[in-house]
Design an enzyme around this catalytic site. Structure first.
Site, PDB file in Angstrom:
ATOM      1  CG  HIS A 126      18.549  20.076 -16.596  1.00 53.93           C
ATOM      2  ND1 HIS A 126      18.550  20.681 -15.356  1.00 53.93           N
ATOM      3  CD2 HIS A 126      17.234  19.942 -16.937  1.00 53.93           C
ATOM      4  CE1 HIS A 126      17.306  20.891 -14.964  1.00 53.93           C
ATOM      5  NE2 HIS A 126      16.498  20.469 -15.907  1.00 53.93           N
ATOM      6  CG  HIS A 139      14.185  20.067 -18.973  1.00 51.67           C
ATOM      7  ND1 HIS A 139      14.072  19.084 -18.019  1.00 51.67           N
ATOM      8  CD2 HIS A 139      13.997  19.439 -20.173  1.00 51.67           C
ATOM      9  CE1 HIS A 139      13.832  17.916 -18.602  1.00 51.67           C
ATOM     10  NE2 HIS A 139      13.783  18.105 -19.905  1.00 51.67           N
ATOM     11  CG  ASP A 146      12.353  24.556 -15.535  1.00 53.99           C
ATOM     12  OD1 ASP A 146      12.890  23.879 -16.424  1.00 53.99           O
ATOM     13  OD2 ASP A 146      11.999  24.067 -14.441  1.00 53.99           O
ATOM     14  CG  HIS A 147      16.617  24.227 -14.763  1.00 48.82           C
ATOM     15  ND1 HIS A 147      17.017  24.201 -13.449  1.00 48.82           N
ATOM     16  CD2 HIS A 147      15.439  23.565 -14.816  1.00 48.82           C
ATOM     17  CE1 HIS A 147      16.139  23.522 -12.733  1.00 48.82           C
ATOM     18  NE2 HIS A 147      15.171  23.140 -13.541  1.00 48.82           N
ATOM     19  CG  HIS A 186      16.209  15.591 -14.936  1.00 48.63           C
ATOM     20  ND1 HIS A 186      15.108  15.505 -14.121  1.00 48.63           N
ATOM     21  CD2 HIS A 186      15.963  16.628 -15.791  1.00 48.63           C
ATOM     22  CE1 HIS A 186      14.243  16.439 -14.455  1.00 48.63           C
ATOM     23  NE2 HIS A 186      14.736  17.130 -15.470  1.00 48.63           N
ATOM     24  CG  ASP A 219      14.990  19.879 -12.620  1.00 51.16           C
ATOM     25  OD1 ASP A 219      15.125  20.674 -11.667  1.00 51.16           O
ATOM     26  OD2 ASP A 219      14.258  20.108 -13.593  1.00 51.16           O
ATOM     27  CG  HIS A 263      12.900  23.196  -9.335  1.00 53.76           C
ATOM     28  ND1 HIS A 263      12.126  22.102  -9.604  1.00 53.76           N
ATOM     29  CD2 HIS A 263      13.322  23.646 -10.540  1.00 53.76           C
ATOM     30  CE1 HIS A 263      12.082  21.887 -10.901  1.00 53.76           C
ATOM     31  NE2 HIS A 263      12.801  22.834 -11.496  1.00 53.76           N
TER      32      HIS A 263
END
Length: 301
Positions: free
Chosen positions: A63, A65, A67-68, A141, A204, A262
């Site tokens: 996804h 976000h 941090d990914h 999520h 997530d 994570h």
């Protein structure tokens, strides 16, 4: 000799810390490398882990976000700078195509590599190769998110005792494997099914059907456990799992090796994630991930 291992490049959630980089995970599967969720700093972590751009064949983003995915820009430009000679395929939620395009073309550079985009729009099969199939499942999520599952096709294991009983040896063994029959003896008579290895990557998400489907019978499961169990309400609110929830999924799915990762920066003792996973009843092999760790797939049963 084939290599199947997970190389952990980063394990932080939301923000990097002094000891944890943003997310990043490379699965080495025989001659291929599949990079999952390259967060900020992934290119440098690859260097520290001895992973080259030439090692990459697929990029799978769960996804969009930061941090990914914020590391995509650097990784893609490095792939082109190093003139990787093979095609690279990128999978990501189709609803986030605009984010992928922005990251892919974040700055000016010369494109030298064939990068094929195969966005994910629904549950199902993404790729079929000689050594694995790759599929995706929708997760729960606040933004659209998918987990990934890799499955090796089943093979057959030859049984020496049965071969000897039928007087089959030497080149005839290979002939029987290729043709499926030698005289009155079939391949099934002298072999047994060797189940293909299975790997899943779940980031997530709250608990949902997709989580359980991805984890089923995995040899190695990499799964987020952002929160400890005492913060389960906070986990549900933000679309995450606790250590106990992740371990219960692995327990019920028959996972052989569970990798928790994570982690929220609010916690100072990473081993508590492992303690809560055991308390949830998971008895298989357990790893609380840290940056630059290498985790081999379990040996075949």
């Amino acid at each position: 000799m084939s290599v199947r291992e997970l190389v952990v490049l980063g394990t932080a959630s939301q923000v990097p810390t002094r000891h944890r980089n943003h997310n990043g995970y490379l699965l080495r599967w025989d001659g291929e490398g599949i990079l999952f969720d390259p967060g900020e700093g992934t290119q440098r972590q690859m260097l520290r882990a001895g992973v080259a751009a030439h090692d990459l064949h697929r990029i799978c983003v769960t996804h969009f976000h930061g941090d990914h995915s914020l590391g995509l820009a650097g990784v893609i430009q490095r792939i082109n700078l190093d003139r990787v000679p093979h095609e690279i395929t990128a999978h990501y939620p189709r609803s986030g195509r605009r984010f992928f395009e922005r990251l892919r073309y974040a700055t000016a550079y010369r494109e030298t590599v064939s990068l094929t985009e195969v966005p994910v729009a629904a549950d199902g099969l993404l790729a079929v190769t000689r050594s694995y199939t790759l599929e995706a499942r929708r997760l729960s999520h606040p933004v659209e998110s998918y987990g990934y599952r890799l499955v090796e096709p089943d093979g057959r294991r030859m049984l020496p005792g049965r071969l000897a009983a039928h007087g089959i040896q030497g080149p005839d063994v290979g002939r029987l494997q290729r043709e499926g029959r030698l005289g009155d003896v079939t391949l099934e008579d002298v072999s047994e099914v060797r189940r293909g290895q299975r790997f899943a990557f779940i980031m997530d998400t709250r608990l949902c059907d997709g989580v359980h489907a991805l984890a089923e019978d995995c040899d190695l499961l990499v799964i987020e456990s952002t929160f400890l169990d005492e913060d389960a309400d906070l986990a549900a609110e933000h679309g995450h799992l606790t250590a106990g929830q992740a371990a219960a999924v692995a327990r019920d799915a028959g996972v052989r090796h569970l990798v928790l990762t994570h982690f929220s920066q609010r916690y100072t003792d990473p081993e508590e994630f492992g303690r809560q996973a055991r308390a949830a009843g998971f008895t298989g092999e357990l790893t609380v991930a840290h940056d630059l760790l290498r985790v081999p797939l379990p040996k075949r049963r």
